[in-house]
Design a protein around this motif. Sequence first.
Motif, PDB file in Angstrom:
ATOM      1  N   HIS A 143       0.812  -1.019   0.250  1.00 59.94           N
ATOM      2  CA  HIS A 143       0.119  -0.152   0.042  1.00 59.94           C
ATOM      3  C   HIS A 143       0.924   1.131  -0.111  1.00 59.94           C
ATOM      4  O   HIS A 143       1.975   1.221   0.780  1.00 59.94           O
ATOM      5  N   LEU A 144       0.460   2.232  -0.713  1.00 63.03           N
ATOM      6  CA  LEU A 144       1.219   3.526  -0.891  1.00 63.03           C
ATOM      7  C   LEU A 144      -0.012   4.438  -0.629  1.00 63.03           C
ATOM      8  O   LEU A 144      -0.778   4.679  -1.445  1.00 63.03           O
ATOM      9  N   ILE A 415       5.975   2.688   7.193  1.00 65.30           N
ATOM     10  CA  ILE A 415       6.881   3.991   7.109  1.00 65.30           C
ATOM     11  C   ILE A 415       5.866   5.130   6.628  1.00 65.30           C
ATOM     12  O   ILE A 415       5.093   5.109   6.052  1.00 65.30           O
ATOM     13  N   TRP A 416       6.396   6.230   7.450  1.00 70.26           N
ATOM     14  CA  TRP A 416       5.652   7.570   6.934  1.00 70.26           C
ATOM     15  C   TRP A 416       7.047   8.377   6.455  1.00 70.26           C
ATOM     16  O   TRP A 416       7.930   8.518   7.412  1.00 70.26           O
ATOM     17  N   ASN A 469       6.027  -2.905   3.965  1.00 68.25           N
ATOM     18  CA  ASN A 469       4.791  -3.370   3.657  1.00 68.25           C
ATOM     19  C   ASN A 469       3.943  -2.198   3.155  1.00 68.25           C
ATOM     20  O   ASN A 469       3.239  -2.305   2.015  1.00 68.25           O
ATOM     21  N   GLU A 470       4.085  -1.192   4.139  1.00 66.70           N
ATOM     22  CA  GLU A 470       2.859  -0.009   3.860  1.00 66.70           C
ATOM     23  C   GLU A 470       3.643   1.337   3.927  1.00 66.70           C
ATOM     24  O   GLU A 470       4.540   1.620   5.034  1.00 66.70           O
ATOM     25  N   ILE A 471       3.677   2.114   3.034  1.00 64.15           N
ATOM     26  CA  ILE A 471       4.311   3.491   2.950  1.00 64.15           C
ATOM     27  C   ILE A 471       3.205   4.493   2.946  1.00 64.15           C
ATOM     28  O   ILE A 471       2.228   4.514   2.069  1.00 64.15           O
ATOM     29  N   GLY A 493      -0.813   7.880  -4.773  1.00 58.33           N
ATOM     30  CA  GLY A 493      -0.869   6.821  -3.954  1.00 58.33           C
ATOM     31  C   GLY A 493      -2.271   6.083  -4.444  1.00 58.33           C
ATOM     32  O   GLY A 493      -3.111   6.625  -4.988  1.00 58.33           O
ATOM     33  N   GLU A 494      -2.376   4.944  -3.968  1.00 59.22           N
ATOM     34  CA  GLU A 494      -3.787   4.392  -4.003  1.00 59.22           C
ATOM     35  C   GLU A 494      -4.816   5.254  -3.148  1.00 59.22           C
ATOM     36  O   GLU A 494      -6.133   5.065  -3.789  1.00 59.22           O
TER      37      GLU A 494
END
Length: 817
Positions: A143-144, A415-416, A469-471, A493-494
């Motif tokens: 996921h972005l 991550i942010w 996994n997730e950004i 992003g999505e």
Amino acid sequence: MDLKGRDVPILLSSQQELLLWNQVLRDTDNQLLNPRGLARQLQKTRTLIIQYQIPLEELKQTAHQGTEQFIDWLEAFERLLRQQRRICEYELADWLLTQPIRISRLVVLYEFPELTPLQQRFLEVALNGVEPVFFFEQKSHEHLFVSDYADAQEQYQAAISWAKTQLEQNSHQKIAIIAPQLSDDLVQIESLLQQTFHPDMWSTFQQRQSPGYNISASHSATSFQIISDALSLLTLNHQEIPVEAIDRVLHSPYFLLPKHTDFLQAGMIDRHIRARKNPTIRLTELIEITEQAGCTVLHDALSQLSNTVPKYSKRQILRTLWEWLHLFQQQLILAGWPGNHELDTYEYQQASLWQDIMNECASLESVIQKPIGLEAALQYLQQTAQQTQFHLQTIDSPLQVLGVLESRGLLFDKIWICGMDHNHWPPSPNPDPFIPVPLQKQKNIPQCSAEKELNYARQITAEWLSHCNEIWVSYAHTDNDSTQLLSPLFQQGENQLSLLASTPSEVFVETETIADHSLIHLDWNTPLPGGTHFLKDYIGCPFKAWAKHIMRSEAPPDPVIGLDYQDRGILLHDIMEQLWRQIRDQQTLLEYDPEKLFQLVAGLVGRRVNRYSVLSRRYISPIHRDLEVKRLCKILMLWLEIEKQRPPFKVIFNESSQQYDIGTLTLNIRFDRIDKLADGSLMVVDYKTGETNVNAWLNNGQVNDPQVPIYSLVFQQEVKVAAFASLKTGHMELIGVKDNNINEIETIKPVTQAFSKEIPSPENFQQLIELWHSILSRVAEDIPSQPIVARPASPTVCRQCDQQPFCRMELENPNHG
């Protein structure tokens, strides 16, 4: 590797190397404005030359004008190294290549995207042809998300709030916040983390413990209070001690000296010091002030400490750096540093850091190699502390706050990434100023070109996307009033994030509120403290008037070099009084020969400046005295030309005092000047060195500045003119109001013109007097019966008020003003 019996050079620390660079610069050019900053840049440039294996001859072949000077400095530095048999830390690998070094075991390089030429050469020689193994870990991001925020603070708060929410949902996750501007915004980010994760520490005095997060950025040692306070105490060795240093020592929790001095006594001592208005003070003067304030224990402790301070004389005392450091440590022990309270985990680490700073500074002795003076020793210690970077050790945490380089090679669940706007990602190039840019590009040195930075940013971005996994990606859409867009290295992003709550976590603390608006008992039959100044402040805000004039709450004056605005105003009033005591009337002024008039003014100004310096106990250097005398002479001569243009007048009251009753109040009044005009009427003159506004005498049925109106009320029908004498450089004039049939200078307007917007508008000066009396009488009648409340008439009153820490208006109503 066995180095026994070999000729091993001495390894220089970074601080020792900087000292050598400063020696080179001092020997070649004494006119440099910032030699320390240049020394750090030279150190950085030579590091690149060694790491990227740039031969001196190749550097000379591509040299330009700036590089030629650098080469001279570099060759002088190299000679010093050879003479002293020393090498720098970044040269160690290069020197080891000259030794029989071999590594027979397998070498695995974890997350090394690229190697410098020196690293490549070292591995080739050390491994003797065996290829190292490069290992990279990867995850595929699922996921972005992308979001934008109004500014950097809102962005950081959103990221931190998100991290807290994630950890509350699952404390076993590995979370990272990546901030490319972490070093620049460290204080802001730390503050937001503190408010979000440990809000209770903002309202209690409990000891700090390791926080629930790790920050990769380090601090300069001088940013820690326990270190900066130690350095402040050591400034007592100076002949002239900065007032700010004394203030820190008096209020520091890390000395035993202030333990015997309560906050009130410390405040009184601080007020005595600041009342001098000098930016520095001598230790003997400080000891005298503590004695006057009745702080016996502090007086005795400072007296004992003064016995260790070297006595100043024409002949400078010289000692080795180690001997000076030993003295400094004795003084800190004598002062009880670091205090007798239990240190928390942060303070303990910082106190331990002090010994490392002392040891590092002592190591400079081997480079200095000669006795030095006290000032030089203190400077070396201060510089060592400033250049010592320290990272506080904290417990392992699932939340990591990282810069770009620190984030490389680490795997996270989420991550942010902050600051991903087009202005900062890719970063702007920052080529080295002393290596020709074509040579930097040829050697592929970091930050040498926009192309290099673009490739670097692409590589980092790809790593982030493969390590999580997730950004979550964010950017501020404004920065210093300029609009920013999302970095082109990220596709949309999505999902588009909604704006996360950006307000800090609320701190709920049980508080007890007591509403006490009762008046302090005053004898209303005696003159009101502050006189017309009380009235003016009361009209602006009742609380301000009571705090300032009744409770005597005043902000301590800031130390200045020379005279401040208040000093200059007092001095100018004094000189004008003395001048008109001699001249007396306009006819005498007109009869003066210009040269003799200047001699009169110059002599008077010189004497009154000297007198003011003595009476106020202010030291005014000869340079500042001469400048002030010239400034005042220029102002007075220009002003007297304006006085010559007026119709005839005679000065009858000059800085005279009188009492006046209005309503139930009695006021002490001190006139600046009262002139008697040719027709026998009077003119009130008020000297002003700052801003003037006649409309403040009558504005929408209110009197905002009652001083001149009160002066006029004293004489009632006799006064026909009221004026400000504006003595502000570049804006000198008589401005005010006069009766319609009075002949006076044209800058003073008739009543009907001056207040034409008032409804009803006064038709003559007598009606104006009656209106002033009516308005000010109502104000005076209200004062004894009204509650003491913070009720500012306008936001400007709050912005210009020094009572905010007392009334806390800003805390109760942060949107006010």
